[in-house]
Design a protein around this motif. Structure first.
Motif, PDB file in Angstrom:
ATOM      1  N   GLU A  96      56.989  53.271  38.216  1.00 28.97           N
ATOM      2  CA  GLU A  96      57.703  52.498  37.428  1.00 28.97           C
ATOM      3  C   GLU A  96      58.713  51.285  38.042  1.00 28.97           C
ATOM      4  OE1 GLU A  96      57.326  55.565  36.285  1.00 28.97           O
ATOM      5  OE2 GLU A  96      55.907  55.340  34.806  1.00 28.97           O
ATOM      6  N   HIS A  97      58.577  51.459  39.344  1.00 31.56           N
ATOM      7  CA  HIS A  97      59.423  50.732  40.210  1.00 31.56           C
ATOM      8  C   HIS A  97      60.822  51.232  40.404  1.00 31.56           C
ATOM      9  CE1 HIS A  97      56.031  48.280  40.705  1.00 31.56           C
ATOM     10  NE2 HIS A  97      55.777  48.199  39.427  1.00 31.56           N
ATOM     11  N   VAL A  98      60.961  52.370  40.598  1.00 30.10           N
ATOM     12  CA  VAL A  98      62.306  52.963  40.694  1.00 30.10           C
ATOM     13  C   VAL A  98      62.140  54.061  41.971  1.00 30.10           C
ATOM     14  CG1 VAL A  98      64.162  54.893  39.566  1.00 30.10           C
ATOM     15  CG2 VAL A  98      62.690  53.187  38.041  1.00 30.10           C
ATOM     16  N   TRP A  99      63.462  53.927  42.687  1.00 27.62           N
ATOM     17  CA  TRP A  99      63.429  54.646  43.988  1.00 27.62           C
ATOM     18  C   TRP A  99      64.443  55.786  43.738  1.00 27.62           C
ATOM     19  CZ3 TRP A  99      68.168  55.169  46.214  1.00 27.62           C
ATOM     20  CH2 TRP A  99      69.311  53.942  45.783  1.00 27.62           C
ATOM     21  N   VAL A 100      63.935  56.768  44.578  1.00 28.13           N
ATOM     22  CA  VAL A 100      64.716  58.195  44.489  1.00 28.13           C
ATOM     23  C   VAL A 100      65.280  58.652  46.088  1.00 28.13           C
ATOM     24  CG1 VAL A 100      65.127  60.664  44.030  1.00 28.13           C
ATOM     25  CG2 VAL A 100      63.903  59.059  42.507  1.00 28.13           C
ATOM     26  N   ASP A 101      66.445  58.768  46.256  1.00 28.66           N
ATOM     27  CA  ASP A 101      66.770  59.186  47.650  1.00 28.66           C
ATOM     28  C   ASP A 101      67.304  60.633  47.536  1.00 28.66           C
ATOM     29  OD1 ASP A 101      67.944  59.887  50.154  1.00 28.66           O
ATOM     30  OD2 ASP A 101      69.144  58.205  50.306  1.00 28.66           O
ATOM     31  N   ASP A 102      66.502  61.640  47.517  1.00 27.88           N
ATOM     32  CA  ASP A 102      66.805  63.242  47.316  1.00 27.88           C
ATOM     33  C   ASP A 102      67.373  63.612  48.530  1.00 27.88           C
ATOM     34  OD1 ASP A 102      64.299  63.435  48.513  1.00 27.88           O
ATOM     35  OD2 ASP A 102      63.466  64.586  47.147  1.00 27.88           O
ATOM     36  N   SER A 103      67.637  63.093  49.685  1.00 23.96           N
ATOM     37  CA  SER A 103      68.063  63.621  50.970  1.00 23.96           C
ATOM     38  C   SER A 103      69.602  63.900  50.960  1.00 23.96           C
ATOM     39  CB  SER A 103      67.717  62.564  52.171  1.00 23.96           C
ATOM     40  OG  SER A 103      68.431  61.202  52.030  1.00 23.96           O
ATOM     41  N   VAL A 104      70.088  63.071  49.778  1.00 21.32           N
ATOM     42  CA  VAL A 104      71.573  63.522  49.458  1.00 21.32           C
ATOM     43  C   VAL A 104      71.757  64.136  48.229  1.00 21.32           C
ATOM     44  CG1 VAL A 104      72.529  61.325  50.921  1.00 21.32           C
ATOM     45  CG2 VAL A 104      71.826  61.088  48.502  1.00 21.32           C
ATOM     46  N   SER A 105      72.717  64.740  47.903  1.00 19.72           N
ATOM     47  CA  SER A 105      73.232  65.343  46.798  1.00 19.72           C
ATOM     48  C   SER A 105      74.677  64.914  46.292  1.00 19.72           C
ATOM     49  CB  SER A 105      73.157  66.971  46.764  1.00 19.72           C
ATOM     50  OG  SER A 105      73.160  67.660  45.681  1.00 19.72           O
ATOM     51  N   PRO A 106      74.588  64.384  44.990  1.00 16.07           N
ATOM     52  CA  PRO A 106      73.568  64.293  44.161  1.00 16.07           C
ATOM     53  C   PRO A 106      72.440  63.175  44.552  1.00 16.07           C
ATOM     54  CG  PRO A 106      75.566  63.547  42.778  1.00 16.07           C
ATOM     55  CD  PRO A 106      75.836  64.067  44.495  1.00 16.07           C
ATOM     56  N   ALA A 107      71.390  63.109  43.873  1.00 15.95           N
ATOM     57  CA  ALA A 107      70.103  62.174  44.533  1.00 15.95           C
ATOM     58  C   ALA A 107      70.786  60.731  44.067  1.00 15.95           C
ATOM     59  CB  ALA A 107      68.871  62.603  44.160  1.00 15.95           C
ATOM     60  N   LEU A 108      70.322  59.905  44.681  1.00 12.91           N
ATOM     61  CA  LEU A 108      70.679  58.425  44.321  1.00 12.91           C
ATOM     62  C   LEU A 108      69.499  57.796  43.793  1.00 12.91           C
ATOM     63  CD1 LEU A 108      72.365  57.107  47.449  1.00 12.91           C
ATOM     64  CD2 LEU A 108      73.319  56.978  45.395  1.00 12.91           C
ATOM     65  N   ILE A 109      69.444  56.955  42.690  1.00 12.27           N
ATOM     66  CA  ILE A 109      68.434  56.343  41.911  1.00 12.27           C
ATOM     67  C   ILE A 109      68.741  54.811  41.764  1.00 12.27           C
ATOM     68  CG2 ILE A 109      67.109  56.194  39.816  1.00 12.27           C
ATOM     69  CD1 ILE A 109      67.525  59.429  39.482  1.00 12.27           C
ATOM     70  N   GLY A 110      67.613  53.848  41.974  1.00 13.34           N
ATOM     71  CA  GLY A 110      67.754  52.546  41.754  1.00 13.34           C
ATOM     72  C   GLY A 110      66.655  52.058  41.485  1.00 13.34           C
ATOM     73  N   VAL A 111      66.610  50.777  41.390  1.00 14.58           N
ATOM     74  CA  VAL A 111      65.313  49.944  41.149  1.00 14.58           C
ATOM     75  C   VAL A 111      64.892  49.352  42.448  1.00 14.58           C
ATOM     76  CG1 VAL A 111      65.619  49.477  38.758  1.00 14.58           C
ATOM     77  CG2 VAL A 111      66.403  47.782  40.448  1.00 14.58           C
ATOM     78  N   THR A 112      63.453  49.230  42.790  1.00  7.25           N
ATOM     79  CA  THR A 112      63.187  48.526  44.118  1.00  7.25           C
ATOM     80  C   THR A 112      63.395  47.190  43.807  1.00  7.25           C
ATOM     81  OG1 THR A 112      60.806  48.361  42.957  1.00  7.25           O
ATOM     82  CG2 THR A 112      61.286  50.573  43.968  1.00  7.25           C
ATOM     83  N   GLU A 113      63.173  46.662  45.396  1.00  5.33           N
ATOM     84  CA  GLU A 113      63.237  45.077  45.357  1.00  5.33           C
ATOM     85  C   GLU A 113      62.218  44.533  44.673  1.00  5.33           C
ATOM     86  OE1 GLU A 113      63.542  41.909  49.334  1.00  5.33           O
ATOM     87  OE2 GLU A 113      62.527  44.201  49.613  1.00  5.33           O
ATOM     88  N   TYR A 114      61.149  45.107  44.737  1.00  4.89           N
ATOM     89  CA  TYR A 114      59.893  44.467  43.593  1.00  4.89           C
ATOM     90  C   TYR A 114      60.452  44.078  42.178  1.00  4.89           C
ATOM     91  CZ  TYR A 114      55.529  43.856  41.215  1.00  4.89           C
ATOM     92  OH  TYR A 114      54.528  43.407  40.652  1.00  4.89           O
ATOM     93  N   ALA A 115      61.074  45.507  41.753  1.00  7.29           N
ATOM     94  CA  ALA A 115      61.383  45.199  40.404  1.00  7.29           C
ATOM     95  C   ALA A 115      62.579  44.433  40.214  1.00  7.29           C
ATOM     96  CB  ALA A 115      61.772  46.689  39.803  1.00  7.29           C
ATOM     97  N   ALA A 116      63.250  44.210  41.336  1.00  6.62           N
ATOM     98  CA  ALA A 116      64.507  43.275  41.224  1.00  6.62           C
ATOM     99  C   ALA A 116      63.901  41.910  41.357  1.00  6.62           C
ATOM    100  CB  ALA A 116      65.622  43.587  42.130  1.00  6.62           C
ATOM    101  N   ASN A 117      63.083  41.406  41.996  1.00  5.64           N
ATOM    102  CA  ASN A 117      62.596  40.283  42.145  1.00  5.64           C
ATOM    103  C   ASN A 117      61.797  39.737  40.840  1.00  5.64           C
ATOM    104  OD1 ASN A 117      63.368  40.017  44.832  1.00  5.64           O
ATOM    105  ND2 ASN A 117      61.479  40.359  45.657  1.00  5.64           N
ATOM    106  N   GLN A 118      60.995  40.704  40.235  1.00  3.70           N
ATOM    107  CA  GLN A 118      60.342  40.572  39.059  1.00  3.70           C
ATOM    108  C   GLN A 118      61.089  40.145  37.902  1.00  3.70           C
ATOM    109  OE1 GLN A 118      56.739  40.386  38.641  1.00  3.70           O
ATOM    110  NE2 GLN A 118      57.132  40.321  40.736  1.00  3.70           N
ATOM    111  N   MET A 119      62.364  40.723  38.018  1.00  2.55           N
ATOM    112  CA  MET A 119      63.250  40.548  36.686  1.00  2.55           C
ATOM    113  C   MET A 119      63.871  39.454  36.924  1.00  2.55           C
ATOM    114  SD  MET A 119      64.318  44.189  35.158  1.00  2.55           S
ATOM    115  CE  MET A 119      65.109  43.118  34.069  1.00  2.55           C
ATOM    116  N   GLY A 120      64.434  39.136  37.999  1.00  2.00           N
ATOM    117  CA  GLY A 120      65.398  37.933  38.343  1.00  2.00           C
ATOM    118  C   GLY A 120      66.778  38.437  38.187  1.00  2.00           C
TER     119      GLY A 120
END
Length: 134
Positions: A23-47
């Motif tokens: 669903e074009h969401v990224w997760v960075d679980d190398s840190v705690s708490p984990a970071l979550i955001g939308v991908t560049e692809y999703a951001a470009n699609q939405m405008g």
């Protein structure tokens, strides 16, 4: 987020250290708490994003939950959480100025920080995600 197979940009950033959902969401679980955001692809699609509806800190989320509403001039899309856990932080700066998500989706444009449950989420590697969007 729906994937539009048309209008794919030529070169998208897909950082190797992150994991991705279909669903074009990224997760960075190398840190705690984990970071979550939308991908560049999703951001470009939405405008350009104009509104962001964030959950309350302390909200329990399950993988597959629609937890954030992203609104742009083009569409209103839910962010489908790819992991289970408890929301510990929300990015108020992104809420005040949603364009930060469009301009820096993997940096200042993070959306949530979540304390993850112990279960292993079913996520894609950067190579797998990159192949999916190309």
């Amino acid at each position: 987020m729906s994937a539009n197979t048309e209008d794919k940009p030529a070169k998208l950033d897909v950082p190797d250290h992150l994991q991705y959902s279909t669903e074009h969401v990224w997760v960075d679980d190398s840190v705690s708490p984990a970071l979550i955001g939308v991908t560049e692809y999703a951001a470009n699609q939405m405008g350009e994003l104009v509104f962001l509806d964030l959950p309350e800190v302390g909200t329990r989320v399950e993988a597959g939950d629609e937890i954030v509403e992203l609104e742009s001039a083009k569409a209103v899309e839910p962010l489908v959480c790819p992991v289970a856990g408890v929301v510990r932080y929300v990015n108020r700066d992104a809420s005040d100025d949603p364009s930060v998500i469009t301009n820096d989706p993997y940096g200042e444009g993070w959306i949530l920080k979540v304390d993850l449950d112990d279960d292993e989420p079913q996520l894609l590697s950067a190579d797998e995600y990159g192949a999916m969007i190309r």
